[in-house]
Design an enzyme around this catalytic site. Structure first.
Site, PDB file in Angstrom:
ATOM      1  N   ASP A  88       0.818  -1.218   0.000  1.00  0.00           N
ATOM      2  CA  ASP A  88       0.000   0.000   0.000  1.00  0.00           C
ATOM      3  C   ASP A  88       0.853   1.269   0.000  1.00  0.00           C
ATOM      4  O   ASP A  88       0.628   2.183   0.809  1.00  0.00           O
ATOM      5  CB  ASP A  88      -0.933   0.020   1.227  1.00  0.00           C
ATOM      6  CG  ASP A  88      -1.638  -1.296   1.461  1.00  0.00           C
ATOM      7  OD1 ASP A  88      -1.987  -1.952   0.466  1.00  0.00           O
ATOM      8  OD2 ASP A  88      -1.825  -1.676   2.623  1.00  0.00           O
ATOM      9  N   GLU A 124     -11.225  -1.052  -2.871  1.00  0.00           N
ATOM     10  CA  GLU A 124     -10.500  -0.433  -1.758  1.00  0.00           C
ATOM     11  C   GLU A 124      -9.304   0.334  -2.293  1.00  0.00           C
ATOM     12  O   GLU A 124      -9.082   0.444  -3.501  1.00  0.00           O
ATOM     13  CB  GLU A 124     -10.043  -1.501  -0.764  1.00  0.00           C
ATOM     14  CG  GLU A 124      -9.059  -2.515  -1.338  1.00  0.00           C
ATOM     15  CD  GLU A 124      -8.703  -3.611  -0.341  1.00  0.00           C
ATOM     16  OE1 GLU A 124      -9.439  -3.799   0.647  1.00  0.00           O
ATOM     17  OE2 GLU A 124      -7.674  -4.295  -0.554  1.00  0.00           O
TER      18      GLU A 124
END
Length: 496
Positions: free
Chosen positions: A31, A197
């Site tokens: 991420d 997401e």
């Protein structure tokens, strides 16, 4: 079965975009988020249950990165584990880190930390969004009228519900949200699976573009891919690109997603993570860079480079423990911070009574590596060792304890001693671990420091080690009561 079907669906229907993915962050950097401040790029990434939480890295070119600090050496009081998806941003001469973490006694929440400069120190401002099923993957964005909003994911997939991407106005001091939340979009088409997401946004021309990830993020059966949506205003309506997903795994890299767009010298790039097909979950989700452009019909398209881009080189990590900054290079469990100090060019690691003992871990960046350490048998009072760490319940390590070499395996929380061999009359001992293909483990030793011998002639299978969201670390251990210490003169990690 559902994940297999989704994977086949992606392979059959969508082009494989692997030609332009350049490895810039080796090792476990899930991420990744990046922002440019002045003439320097700053990045951070998920640390999950490893501390210190959230590394701060800097670069002048988006290619060569250096870890300079961490957001939280001491974890926020309100959170206990799962430190995920930090988003670094810069606004009005202030640096903000929006992050996800598990609230003590609650569920996943979004918190904010701020600093006057990107390397810190950071002040935690506390949680600002905590939904019943969990709130993660925050991103700050201003609408056309200049109002500041927080964009995030409601973790509906954790309870087998659709996942929504929400936006809600945020106070300028980042201490809370105001007004009502509005859904921007949710998982609605087959390739997205059970979730969307990791939203990040950029404004180009008339549109705000949302990069987003979908499907299964993690592990060997991952199905992650990247899509694009656009809108002329933050609160919508949002339109998903009919050609999604625009980035799918293939070739050397699989399951690409969850990143941040950034500009460099008039060009546009996307920094994101993916698994290396060869080293897979053992090295974790690594940071990749890809260029993109805006198409004539106002969508986003990734660009094939004119020539292959060089990956970040493999490197050797070597420490003699003279005034080392442990928080920069090493990690430990969020559940137990070890006590350590430096004396006379040696690392003194205080012990913990139950196996695996106290430990510090170092990232691995290849599936093939050898790590060694020299321990001071005369100074050490604890069982002292080296080994591999998945998490607290999945560890394998070599210890020297009271004249014996012990290979101890912890699998699913259950301890077993695989090998015990006597080794007495030694004042210093070099211990090592050799790993091949991420999971084939051979422990090494040498009383003289030369000509390392294999303790186990048949490699041990370490495929059980990696947790679903993290990579394996190689680390140092000290096992015994808290008054005892392990003493290490050095540590070296060589990669192939």
């Amino acid at each position: 079965m559902k994940q297999l079907i989704n994977t086949l669906f992606l392979i059959m229907l969508f082009p494989i975009c692997s030609w332009s993915q350049q490895l810039v962050l080796r090792g476990d950097y899930p991420d990744p988020s990046v922002v440019k401040i002045g003439d320097t790029y700053w990045a951070t990434a998920t640390t999950s249950n490893w501390a210190p939480a959230f590394p701060i890295l800097k670069s002048k070119d988006l290619i060569n990165w250096q870890v300079v600090s961490n957001v939280f050496t001491n974890l926020p009081q309100w959170a206990d584990y799962y430190f995920w998806a930090p988003e670094i941003s810069y606004d009005n001469n202030k640096v903000y880190i929006y992050y996800s973490a598990h609230k003590k006694g609650g569920n996943l929440c979004i918190g904010v930390a701020s600093a006057d400069q990107p390397e810190g120190p950071y002040t935690d401002l506390g949680p600002i969004m905590c939904q019943e099923v969990g709130s993660i993957d925050a991103f700050p964005m201003r609408d056309n009228d200049g109002k500041l909003y927080l964009v995030w994911k409601e973790d509906g997939n954790s309870v087998k519900k659709p996942t929504s991407i929400w936006a809600m106005e945020m106070k300028e001091d980042r201490t809370g949200l105001i007004g009502e939340k509005k859904e921007l979009f949710h998982n609605s088409v087959p390739w997205e699976g059970n979730l969307v997401e990791g939203v990040s946004m950029i404004r180009h021309g008339d549109y705000i573009y949302a990069f987003y990830a979908a499907n299964g993020c993690c592990g060997g059966a991952c199905t992650y891919a990247t899509g694009i949506a656009r809108s002329k205003s933050l609160l919508g309506p949002w339109e998903k690109y009919s050609g999604n997903p625009i980035l799918v795994g293939g070739g050397e890299w699989i399951c690409p997603g969850h990143g941040t767009p950034v500009a460099k010298e008039g060009k546009h790039y996307f920094l994101f993570h993916a698994y290396n097909k060869a080293s897979s979950v053992y090295t974790g989700r690594q940071g990749l860079l890809i260029e993109y452009t805006i198409t004539p019909d106002s969508w986003i398209k990734f660009v094939k480079p004119s020539e292959p881009k060089p990956n970040a080189p493999l490197y050797k990590s070597s420490y003699d423990f003279i005034n080392e900054k442990m928080a920069t290079h090493w990690q430990w469990s969020v559940f137990e911070k070890p006590q350590f100090t430096f004396k006379g060019s040696a690392l003194y690691l205080s012990a913990s009574p139950s196996y695996p003992g106290s430990f510090i871990g170092h990232k691995t960046i290849s599936g093939n590596y050898t790590a060694t350490t020299t321990v001071s048998v005369q100074k050490a009072s604890a069982a002292t060792g080296i080994g591999l760490i998945g998490d607290e319940k999945n560890v394998i390590s070599l210890y020297y304890d009271k004249g014996k070499l012990l290979i101890v395996q912890i699998k699913g929380g259950k301890k077993s001693t695989l090998i015990s061999r006597s080794l007495s009359n030694t004042q210093s001992l070099t211990m090592g671990v050799q790993v091949r293909e991420g999971k084939n483990i051979t422990f090494l030793y040498s009383p003289s420091g030369k000509d390392l011998k294999k303790l186990n002639l048949t490699p041990i299978n370490g495929s059980y080690l990696p947790p679903w969201d993290r990579a394996v670390r190689v680390g140092l251990f000290a096992k015994g009561d808290s008054t005892r210490v392990g003493v290490f003169d050095n540590f070296e990690l060589k990669n192939k």
